[in-house]
Every structure is written in structure tokens, then in C-alpha cells.
Scaffold this motif. Sequence first.
Motif, PDB file in Angstrom:
ATOM      1  N   SER A 276       0.825  -1.208   0.000  1.00 29.95           N
ATOM      2  CA  SER A 276       0.000   0.000   0.000  1.00 29.95           C
ATOM      3  C   SER A 276       0.856   1.253   0.000  1.00 29.95           C
ATOM      4  O   SER A 276       0.542   2.240  -0.681  1.00 29.95           O
ATOM      5  N   MET A 277       1.963   1.246   0.767  1.00 34.59           N
ATOM      6  CA  MET A 277       2.831   2.413   0.800  1.00 34.59           C
ATOM      7  C   MET A 277       3.551   2.607  -0.531  1.00 34.59           C
ATOM      8  O   MET A 277       3.818   3.742  -0.945  1.00 34.59           O
ATOM      9  N   ALA A 278       3.853   1.511  -1.224  1.00 35.03           N
ATOM     10  CA  ALA A 278       4.470   1.629  -2.552  1.00 35.03           C
ATOM     11  C   ALA A 278       3.516   2.325  -3.513  1.00 35.03           C
ATOM     12  O   ALA A 278       3.919   3.187  -4.305  1.00 35.03           O
ATOM     13  N   VAL A 279       2.226   1.965  -3.449  1.00 32.69           N
ATOM     14  CA  VAL A 279       1.231   2.599  -4.315  1.00 32.69           C
ATOM     15  C   VAL A 279       1.039   4.056  -3.917  1.00 32.69           C
ATOM     16  O   VAL A 279       0.999   4.951  -4.777  1.00 32.69           O
ATOM     17  N   LEU A 280       0.927   4.318  -2.621  1.00 29.44           N
ATOM     18  CA  LEU A 280       0.694   5.687  -2.168  1.00 29.44           C
ATOM     19  C   LEU A 280       1.868   6.590  -2.529  1.00 29.44           C
ATOM     20  O   LEU A 280       1.678   7.756  -2.913  1.00 29.44           O
ATOM     21  N   ALA A 281       3.098   6.081  -2.438  1.00 28.72           N
ATOM     22  CA  ALA A 281       4.263   6.882  -2.824  1.00 28.72           C
ATOM     23  C   ALA A 281       4.207   7.245  -4.302  1.00 28.72           C
ATOM     24  O   ALA A 281       4.568   8.362  -4.697  1.00 28.72           O
ATOM     25  N   ALA A 282       3.751   6.313  -5.128  1.00 31.34           N
ATOM     26  CA  ALA A 282       3.611   6.606  -6.558  1.00 31.34           C
ATOM     27  C   ALA A 282       2.543   7.669  -6.786  1.00 31.34           C
ATOM     28  O   ALA A 282       2.711   8.577  -7.611  1.00 31.34           O
ATOM     29  N   ILE A 283       1.423   7.566  -6.066  1.00 32.60           N
ATOM     30  CA  ILE A 283       0.366   8.579  -6.174  1.00 32.60           C
ATOM     31  C   ILE A 283       0.909   9.950  -5.790  1.00 32.60           C
ATOM     32  O   ILE A 283       0.671  10.953  -6.478  1.00 32.60           O
ATOM     33  N   CYS A 284       1.663  10.011  -4.690  1.00 36.25           N
ATOM     34  CA  CYS A 284       2.189  11.293  -4.213  1.00 36.25           C
ATOM     35  C   CYS A 284       3.178  11.892  -5.211  1.00 36.25           C
ATOM     36  O   CYS A 284       3.192  13.107  -5.438  1.00 36.25           O
ATOM     37  N   ALA A 285       4.014  11.045  -5.819  1.00 33.30           N
ATOM     38  CA  ALA A 285       4.973  11.548  -6.795  1.00 33.30           C
ATOM     39  C   ALA A 285       4.260  12.133  -8.007  1.00 33.30           C
ATOM     40  O   ALA A 285       4.648  13.190  -8.528  1.00 33.30           O
ATOM     41  N   VAL A 286       3.209  11.465  -8.453  1.00 31.65           N
ATOM     42  CA  VAL A 286       2.450  11.953  -9.609  1.00 31.65           C
ATOM     43  C   VAL A 286       1.689  13.222  -9.254  1.00 31.65           C
ATOM     44  O   VAL A 286       1.633  14.179 -10.045  1.00 31.65           O
TER      45      VAL A 286
END
Length: 599
Positions: A276-286
Amino acid sequence: MGIKPIDLFPPPVVGPRTSTVELRRVRRRYVKVAGARGGDGPLTLGHLGMLKWITEEKPYGRWAAAPLELPPGATVDDVLAALGVLVARHEGLRTLFPTEGGRVQRVLQDCELALDVYEHRQATPAALIDELFHRLREGEFDLAEELPLRTAVAVRDGVLTAAAVVYSHVVVDLMSAELLGREFTALVADPARRDVGPPRHQPLDQAAYEASPAGRRRLDTALDYWERHLRRLPQCTWAAPRSTAPPGGATSGWLWSRAGALALPHITARVGASESMAVLAAICAVLARRTGHRHFPLPTLASNRTERRLREYIGPLAADSLVPIDADADSYDDQVRRVGGAVLRAGRQAMVDDVARIRVIDRIHHDRGNWYGRDTTFNDASTFNDSEPAPAPAATDPGTSDPAQVRRALGESRIWWQDWPAISPLLAFRLMQKRGELVLGVISHDRNRIPAEEIEPLLRGVERVLVAAAEGDFRLSRIGEVSGMEPMERGPGWRRVDSSWVELAEAQRLLDEALDAPVRRVFAIPDGDGCRLVAYLVGGSHRTPREAHAACVAAMPGRRTAMTPQRYVFCTAPPEDPADPAAWARQPVLADGDGRMEP
């Protein structure tokens, strides 16, 4: 293909609904319930938060619906008996909320639970559950008179084929629904387990804890956390130019990505963080790339179940946590670690007195002259929908050991579009599934303000970031190249003011609508790394900076890209060129101040 998670089952229907399932209610069964105790008590913070949400927004999610898993050979009698034990065991399921008593929970010691029995000819279990839920959701819960759950089963020729329950979200959150589902299946499968068991931590006990000195200290700490971050973070993450189109309805796009699911084990094995944190980090970067914000608030749902006594608690505990996102990491892996730490710290401060929080937010609105609108949110429901076990680390899993396989799977990805009921955030990210296929949704409050043409690049950008990260860490200075996301074009009329993106035309519109001065102009004056807003006023009924500021603050709600001035200057007359801030600065002044206190 469709969205069938526990909190959105069945998916919301916008407009007329059709069904091919024929159900006929043949009888209503009852079970008498005897609990260990009853009584009245104050509402918990969870109750108050859910009631406020439901009363103000009437959201689709005001019902928590879940199919009930039936073991082989289960009968209607088994279902009725199991439900009776659950209601006796968990006081929240036999609680009323009388309106005449104010903010009170009334636990019934004895009550009667109804079970509707429907006969069907032939239908798949999924179609049956879908139809049962729609019937159980007919009409609002009367929480003053009605038990906060409704149950139904479907039978064919007397054989039980499906069972469903709908709860009021006032008494359960999604974790509660998940826990109740597990208990139900165990009780149906084994009659020997059908006892109420030892006393548990119940909502009456939780309310007493929240009112205790220890509970108040914890709530005060959480309130301090919220105030500290809301005083420095931007007021709006998705600060986009005003749409020229009229408001449209909500819409949603859902990415179904095997590539995203295959990428996650590579990332988690390398970084040591959750999927979940891997996905959230990608969302935040975008998001950082698109919005131009390096630091921004991201309200994220927290379960509030870290304490042992709350892990099996049946009641509403889930609430927004305020995650301060720092997108200044050097690399994606570093971003994952930062996001994970921020989510953990925010989760510890998610349980907060909402009345006190509103007072704090109002005070911040007055001091900063902004409006915090909870515009971009993230909710992880994948815990309830990931039926597959967690994959092995990428280094030892032959099915995912080749990163090239992840990139090849990009061609299989697709996006599914669905109309959506009204939501309050401008933009809501929902992670529904991580294994087998990554299912990630973006829900837009207004399809004209954030259209499909904006949603699809967000979803594709997150997917591309995950696929790139599966091949190895990369520097976030490459996020545009990796994600394909371009920065938002705001034009020359935008300025950074107190960490927020402010549209000068909207700041002027605020002045025009809040103040009646015949002449009123606002300018962005350079100040350090950003700007401060200075208003020049001539005449009108507001004669002091404090009066002008109070009027502007009162007009701010809903204005996500405006901000009140940091300084109000009342002049005797306008200059020859009212568009020249230097000319205004030379005019005689009647009153001058920030308006936050008496001048």
C-alpha cells in the motif's frame, strides 16, 4: 469487470437500475436476543463523526454492506442462530440513537432481530447478493427506532444459497464489518461456538475512555498535531484553474493493472515497505508533479485500531488522518519510506474530537485567511478485497522474478469508467485491490472540473511509476519522464501565497463579493520565496481591517484557489491608475493592518 469491494458492494447506481433477478419474499423470521447488559451513555467520537458525515453529506457509503460467507450445508436456522449470537455479543448492533435524548447511545439488553427470506428461481450467487443488497438498502435507517442492521437470505427449493447484511455506518466501520463476517461464518459452521463469550470492549466503554483524563490527554495531543500541520500546509492540493463549464456530476475511472500487481513484490522486497505504501508513494509523486506542490496534505483513512483492546472492537473507529506529504525525496525508494513514516505518525493522531478540531480549523482560517477543504484524499480498502495471499519476495518468486515481465503486462491494462454519486472531495484516490490485478480508482467530484482526460493520465502515471520502480530505484527528478505527467498550466495570474497556489482573479473575486467598497483592488507583493496579498480599499461599510478581514473570511468557504489579503489598506482616494500597486502605496492612508486583531 466491475468494482465489488466490501464498502462499495453493490457498486453505486446513478440513474435507473435494472435487474434480471427474480426474488420473492416468502417469510420473515425472528430471533430473540438477550444481551449481558443495556443502558444509556454518551456517543463515542466515532458515532459523532459518522452521524455528522451522514447528516451533512448523505454519502453512498452511509450503509456498510457485506455478503455473508456460508459454509457447505448451512441452513436458514443456522444463519438466524449465528446472527442472534452476534447481536447479543456486540452491543453496537443492538443500539438505538434516540433523538429526544440528545447525543445518547441506548443499548438494548433484549431485542428481536428480523431475517427476511427470499425465494428465487435461478441466479448466480453474485447476482443474488447484488439484489439482496439493493432491497436491504431501500429506505434510510431510523436509528431512533430500528436496529442498525438488516439481514436477508435467498433460498431455492428450501436450500440456502446466499446471505447478506447491511449495517448503518454509524455503528460499524469496514474493519468491524470484516470482523463480524469472520465471526458469522465460524458461528454458522459450528453450533458449539454459539455462545456470547466473555465481556468485550464495547462502545459504552469506549465513550467512557474518551471522557477520562487519559483519553482527553490523547485527544489533546492529536488536536495539537492537526493544528501544527494545518498552519503550514497548502489549503488545497488540487489547485486548478476555475472551469468555464457549469458544474457536472461526479465520475470515476478505475485502473485494472496486472503490471501494477506484478511490480509490487519487486518494490516491497527491495524497500521493505508495504504494498500500500508503494502505491501511495507513486500517487504522491504523480500528484506533486501535476500540482507543483512539494508539500501538501493528503487525508487518509486510518483504522485507529493499534491498541490491543480495539483490535476486535465492533464500532466506528476509522477516521481521517492528516498525512503531511513531503515530495522532496531524492528517489522513489526514499519517497516510499517517507510516506510510510508519515502515514504511521498520522495514524497515531487520527482519533480527534471533531468539535474541537472544527474550532481549531476556524481559528486557522481566520489567522491564515484560507479555507481547508479536504480536496484530495486517499482510502485503502484493499485489505478487505485481497483474497490472494501476499506474494513471495521477487527474488524467490519465479512468477515475478523478471522485471521485463512486468513491463510486458502493461499492454493488458485497462480503465473502466463509471458514473458516481456525489462526493465532497474534489479528487478521491481509492486503492481497492493489490494482488492478481491492481485496482486503483480516481473519483472526481465534478466531471467538468476534473474530467476523464485528467483522470486517465493520473492512473496511467501511477502505473508507470510502479513498473519503473519494479526495475530498480530511480531519481524523482525523472518523474516527468517516468510517469508521462506534465505540470499543471496555471498561467501568469497565479502566485504562491503562504504555501498555497492562489489565483489572483479569484482573490479579486473574493474581495468583490465580500466587500462593498466602491474601489477595491488586491495585489500580490513579492515576499521572500512567495508573495503576500495586499488589498487597497476606498469607502464602503467596512471601515477597519478587522471588519474587512472578518467579511472576507466569512466568504471564503468553497473557494479553493483564493485567499484573504494578509494586509488591508484603507485609502482616502484611489490613484489615477488603480491597476498600479506602486501608485496605491503613495496614497494617503486612513487605516492599515492585517485584520487579525484590532488595528
